[in-house]
Design a protein around this motif. Structure first.
Motif, mmCIF file in Angstrom:
data_model
loop_
_atom_site.group_PDB
_atom_site.id
_atom_site.type_symbol
_atom_site.label_atom_id
_atom_site.label_comp_id
_atom_site.label_asym_id
_atom_site.label_seq_id
_atom_site.Cartn_x
_atom_site.Cartn_y
_atom_site.Cartn_z
ATOM 1 N N ASN A 130 6.840 -7.170 -1.031
ATOM 2 C CA ASN A 130 6.955 -5.863 -1.683
ATOM 3 C C ASN A 130 7.801 -5.973 -2.944
ATOM 4 O OD1 ASN A 130 5.791 -3.643 0.297
ATOM 5 N ND2 ASN A 130 6.837 -5.161 1.561
ATOM 6 N N VAL A 131 7.361 -5.268 -3.980
ATOM 7 C CA VAL A 131 8.065 -5.262 -5.262
ATOM 8 C C VAL A 131 8.293 -3.811 -5.674
ATOM 9 C CG1 VAL A 131 7.953 -5.865 -7.700
ATOM 10 C CG2 VAL A 131 7.095 -7.461 -5.982
ATOM 11 N N ALA A 132 9.523 -3.478 -6.009
ATOM 12 C CA ALA A 132 9.846 -2.131 -6.514
ATOM 13 C C ALA A 132 9.596 -2.096 -8.015
ATOM 14 C CB ALA A 132 11.305 -1.779 -6.221
ATOM 15 N N VAL A 133 9.189 -0.918 -8.495
ATOM 16 C CA VAL A 133 8.881 -0.809 -9.920
ATOM 17 C C VAL A 133 10.119 -1.083 -10.769
ATOM 18 C CG1 VAL A 133 9.370 1.665 -10.074
ATOM 19 C CG2 VAL A 133 7.684 0.632 -11.624
ATOM 20 N N ARG A 134 11.322 -0.865 -10.214
ATOM 21 C CA ARG A 134 12.531 -1.137 -10.995
ATOM 22 C C ARG A 134 12.696 -2.634 -11.247
ATOM 23 N NH1 ARG A 134 18.441 1.788 -10.328
ATOM 24 N NH2 ARG A 134 19.425 0.738 -12.093
ATOM 25 N N GLN A 135 12.138 -3.459 -10.348
ATOM 26 C CA GLN A 135 12.197 -4.895 -10.591
ATOM 27 C C GLN A 135 11.406 -5.268 -11.842
ATOM 28 O OE1 GLN A 135 11.372 -5.649 -6.048
ATOM 29 N NE2 GLN A 135 11.900 -7.602 -6.997
ATOM 30 N N GLN B 31 0.996 -12.694 -2.675
ATOM 31 C CA GLN B 31 0.520 -11.339 -2.978
ATOM 32 C C GLN B 31 1.733 -10.435 -3.179
ATOM 33 O OE1 GLN B 31 -2.982 -9.283 -1.040
ATOM 34 N NE2 GLN B 31 -1.321 -8.162 0.002
ATOM 35 N N LEU B 32 1.727 -9.677 -4.270
ATOM 36 C CA LEU B 32 2.803 -8.731 -4.552
ATOM 37 C C LEU B 32 2.292 -7.317 -4.300
ATOM 38 C CD1 LEU B 32 4.238 -10.223 -7.885
ATOM 39 C CD2 LEU B 32 4.995 -10.638 -5.526
ATOM 40 N N GLU B 33 3.035 -6.559 -3.491
ATOM 41 C CA GLU B 33 2.660 -5.188 -3.154
ATOM 42 C C GLU B 33 3.523 -4.198 -3.932
ATOM 43 O OE1 GLU B 33 2.584 -4.203 0.956
ATOM 44 O OE2 GLU B 33 1.704 -6.122 1.576
ATOM 45 N N LEU B 34 2.849 -3.242 -4.593
ATOM 46 C CA LEU B 34 3.549 -2.140 -5.262
ATOM 47 C C LEU B 34 2.968 -0.838 -4.718
ATOM 48 C CD1 LEU B 34 3.213 -4.551 -7.603
ATOM 49 C CD2 LEU B 34 4.519 -2.867 -8.916
ATOM 50 N N THR B 35 3.787 0.190 -4.645
ATOM 51 C CA THR B 35 3.300 1.467 -4.132
ATOM 52 C C THR B 35 2.347 2.095 -5.130
ATOM 53 O OG1 THR B 35 5.148 2.684 -5.106
ATOM 54 C CG2 THR B 35 5.426 1.877 -2.850
ATOM 55 N N ILE C 34 -2.444 -8.992 -6.565
ATOM 56 C CA ILE C 34 -1.727 -7.718 -6.700
ATOM 57 C C ILE C 34 -2.365 -6.720 -5.747
ATOM 58 C CG2 ILE C 34 -0.978 -5.876 -8.256
ATOM 59 C CD1 ILE C 34 0.143 -8.610 -8.979
ATOM 60 N N ALA C 35 -1.540 -6.096 -4.889
ATOM 61 C CA ALA C 35 -2.025 -5.111 -3.921
ATOM 62 C C ALA C 35 -1.302 -3.790 -4.126
ATOM 63 C CB ALA C 35 -1.822 -5.611 -2.493
ATOM 64 N N ILE C 36 -2.044 -2.688 -3.878
ATOM 65 C CA ILE C 36 -1.438 -1.358 -3.925
ATOM 66 C C ILE C 36 -1.159 -0.923 -2.499
ATOM 67 C CG2 ILE C 36 -1.760 1.049 -4.563
ATOM 68 C CD1 ILE C 36 -3.445 0.174 -6.874
ATOM 69 N N ASP C 37 0.118 -0.674 -2.199
ATOM 70 C CA ASP C 37 0.547 -0.313 -0.846
ATOM 71 C C ASP C 37 0.451 1.198 -0.641
ATOM 72 O OD1 ASP C 37 1.505 -0.708 1.685
ATOM 73 O OD2 ASP C 37 3.615 -0.874 1.078
ATOM 74 N N LEU D 204 -6.309 -3.276 -1.728
ATOM 75 C CA LEU D 204 -5.762 -1.968 -1.380
ATOM 76 C C LEU D 204 -5.293 -2.011 0.064
ATOM 77 C CD1 LEU D 204 -8.417 0.561 -2.821
ATOM 78 C CD2 LEU D 204 -6.342 -0.283 -3.914
ATOM 79 N N LYS D 205 -4.142 -1.370 0.303
ATOM 80 C CA LYS D 205 -3.664 -1.219 1.678
ATOM 81 C C LYS D 205 -3.675 0.268 1.996
ATOM 82 C CE LYS D 205 -0.605 -3.910 3.398
ATOM 83 N NZ LYS D 205 0.663 -4.576 3.750
ATOM 84 N N LEU D 206 -4.607 0.676 2.888
ATOM 85 C CA LEU D 206 -4.747 2.091 3.235
ATOM 86 C C LEU D 206 -3.529 2.564 4.008
ATOM 87 C CD1 LEU D 206 -8.490 2.313 4.365
ATOM 88 C CD2 LEU D 206 -7.493 2.904 2.142
ATOM 89 N N ASP D 207 -3.037 3.726 3.642
ATOM 90 C CA ASP D 207 -1.881 4.284 4.329
ATOM 91 C C ASP D 207 -2.211 4.517 5.802
ATOM 92 O OD1 ASP D 207 0.875 5.560 4.048
ATOM 93 O OD2 ASP D 207 -0.273 7.172 4.995
ATOM 94 N N GLY D 208 -1.198 4.313 6.639
ATOM 95 C CA GLY D 208 -1.410 4.415 8.078
ATOM 96 C C GLY D 208 -1.842 5.783 8.560
#
Length: 637
Positions: free
Chosen positions: A466-471, A496-500, A525-528, A548-552
């Motif tokens: 997981n990567v925060a946008v502030r990074q 793989q880097l996950e960003l929201t 690159i994946a969207i969490d 894409l990672k579908l929300d639970g």
């Protein structure tokens, strides 16, 4: 010597004949010869016998008559008091000062005249001076003048140098000085704009109230505080000027005072209203009866301030946020009470303003925990308190592990093991997410490379971090990733880097440039949590995204059934549409929070690529992942 008796001279004669003459003149109404003045006051009588002693000069050469004259005309009230405490004689200034006349003081107890017996300490010191055991007494007294006004005096009692029979009592009028001091203190302790007590006086009163409430048994032993801040007051100053702002503050003070007066009606005391600075005010309730009393006061304040203000043709509307604290005075400090009030005021602001909020110890404990965690984040990385656990991403077609998501855990020495939802938000707020994210990236890549080396014959698994946008904004993420891959030897396609979704969708400039550079490098690159934010599928075609990672929440909806007892098809239709569109865009889809075989079956049937959830495994240490790699984690349905 006939006709006289031996013994000490009368106290009235101690200062010479001038005092006796002055008393005689006062009683007969005649005026005796004035005492010698100027050079004659120091010259010996012409018929004095010659002496060989050298002439004395200065005070040592003064005759007793001169001292008596000084006693009579001194601008300071003075009296001789015998060792029994009775006034033997007083000068005219003493009689004038006390408004009684000189003769009326003769024979009076000095302690009664100037109120020396009203407190034990002063009375004891006065008796010690009379007995010759103490050199001096000086004190301040408030006396009642016969005309009804109060008189502040400074009283001094001291023995006479050469007279054992009496002491000298002097009284100085300090009323003007006290009045000036009172005016200066009032100016110092009150706000010039609202005329209310200021912060200094408020804390003085608060400390005194806490001390009194804690030890007095007659009251409730409780104290309450309403701490309020005007909502949007800065805009008034910025748009209409400080003059209107000051007038608004004065009008607010009047309404708060009116609320306090109404709250104090039929009660022992009225709440103290103070301006603490800026647009902050406080209402202090001593001897409070409970939270209901404070709640009623806060409600009345909100209602009073909601009425429009008419100022110089300007009609202004205003609201306030109020923090309310009510507690036992015992064990409470002024600092602690104000900290609680300030915290509660912040809650009222955060909850939407224009309201009052009551202090909640549990909520405050949570805030204190957040503060403790925030201050310990950076040192914790350096101390090695963080660790990574991994949760498998399983192929729905064959049930085998395709990759893992690295999830950080904080092994806090006080609070135990903490999951990311307890500290990631704090790390993003204070910027420590950059340091923590850099550590997580390096640790995850080393571990993925270790798995690859341990099982060279099996297809390698990728690791998702997981990567925060502030990074992206606060560090050179591209350089960090390139350096980490080079140092660990991990192939870029195995990272793989996950960003929201909210961090990626709609972004432009540096974040998109960084993601594009990483994608060009071969990093996935994946969207969490996809589906909870913008959900702009068309925008995906312009982003360097591969998964894409579908929300639970979508997957959890699969377990609910319709009215006919069969699965509700609505959720399945939505998820199937997103999967099909993602595949058309060349993206893979991972479903989060897969907990049952039925959910996995439905997801496989509509074409979902991988699943992640407790059905396969909870987040586990690295050695458990080694056992799962190469095995069929979940049988195909």
């Amino acid at each position: 010597m006939s006709g006289t008796s031996e013994g000490p001279a009368p106290a009235a004669d101690l200062l010479g004949p001038a005092v006796t003459q002055s008393k005689a003149n006062a009683s007969t109404g005649t005026t005796g010869p004035p005492p010698p003045t100027g050079e004659h006051a120091l010259a010996p009588p012409t018929d004095a016998p010659p002496t060989d002693a050298p002439p004395r000069s200065g005070a040592a050469g003064l005759r007793p008559a001169s001292f008596g004259a000084a006693f009579s005309v001194a601008p300071l009230g003075m009296a001789l008091v015998d060792r029994e405490g009775l006034i033997v004689t007083a000068n005219e200034m003493m009689g004038s000062l006390l408004g009684t006349g000189t003769d009326a003081l003769d024979g009076k107890a000095a302690a009664d005249v100037v109120d020396l017996s009203s407190d034990t300490r002063t009375w004891h010191a006065y008796r010690e001076v009379l007995r010759g055991r103490q050199a001096r007494l000086r004190c301040t007294r408030r006396l009642k003048h016969p005309d009804g006004r109060s008189l502040w005096v400074q009283v001094t009692v001291a023995p006479l140098p050469e007279a054992e029979e009496a002491v000298l009592l002097s009284v100085a009028d300090i009323s003007a000085r006290r009045e000036l001091q009172a005016r200066l203190r009032h100016l110092q302790m009150h706000d010039p704009v609202t005329r209310l007590p200021n912060r200094t006086l408020f804390f003085e009163r608060l400390s005194a109230a806490l001390e009194a409430e804690a030890y007095e048994e007659s009251g409730t032993g409780r104290i309450g505080l309403c701490y309020l801040d005007l909502d949007g007051f800065k805009a008034v100053n910025d748009t209409l000027g400080h003059c209107i702002g000051d007038r608004l503050l004065a009008a607010v003070a009047q309404r708060l005072t009116r609320c306090a007066d109404e709250a104090g009606h039929a009660r022992a005391s009225t709440p103290l209203v103070a301006r603490l600075g800026g647009d902050e005010f406080a209402l202090l309730v001593e001897d409070s009866t409970g939270t209901e009393q404070l709640a009623d006061l806060a409600e009345s304040v909100l209602k009073a301030l909601q009425e429009p203000f008419d100022l110089s043709g300007q009609r202004l509307s205003l609201s306030a946020s109020i923090g309310v604290v009510e507690r036992h005075a015992a064990g409470t400090t002024a600092t602690g009470l104000m900290q609680a009030a300030d915290t509660t005021l912040y809650w009222a602001k955060a909850d939407g303003k224009a309201r009052w909020t009551l202090f909640d110890p549990e909520r405050n404990a949570h805030r204190m925990t957040r503060q403790a965690l925030s201050s310990a984040l950076r040192p914790a990385v350096e101390r090695g308190e963080f660790a990574l656990e991994y949760q498998p991403l399983v192929g729905l077609e064959d049930g085998r592990v395709r990759g893992v998501e690295a999830l950080v855990r904080w092994h806090h020495p006080q609070f135990g093991t903490l999951t990311p939802n307890r500290f990631i938000g704090l790390a993003e707020e204070d910027g420590s997410i950059v340091q923590l994210g850099r550590w997580a990236l390096a640790s995850a890549c080393r571990q993925a490379r270790r798995w690859q080396l341990e099982r060279p014959d099996d297809p390698p698994i990728f690791v998702s971090v997981n990567v925060a946008v502030r990074q992206v904004w606060d560090s050179d993420l591209v350089a960090d990733v390139a350096e980490t891959l080079a140092r660990t030897g991990l192939a870029p396609h195995l990272l793989q880097l996950e960003l929201t979704e909210s961090a990626v969708m709609g972004s432009a400039g540096r974040p998109i440039q960084a993601l594009q550079a990483l994608s060009d490098m071969g990093v996935r690159i994946a969207i969490d949590d996809f589906g909870t934010g913008y959900s702009n599928l068309a925008y995906l075609s312009r982003l360097p995204v591969s998964a894409l990672k579908l929300d639970g929440s979508f997957v959890r909806g699969f377990q609910y059934e319709g009215t006919d007892g069969r699965p509700n098809p609505a959720d399945e239709v939505i998820v199937e549409a997103m999967i099909q569109l993602a595949h058309r865009l060349g993206l893979t889809v991972t479903a989060e929070c897969v907990e049952t075989s039925a959910q996995a079956t439905r997801l496989r049937r509509i074409g979902c690529d991988t699943g992640q959830g407790w059905l396969y495994s909870r987040p586990v240490p690295p050695d458990r992942i080694s056992e799962l790699v190469g095995s069929e984690t979940c049988p195909r349905s």
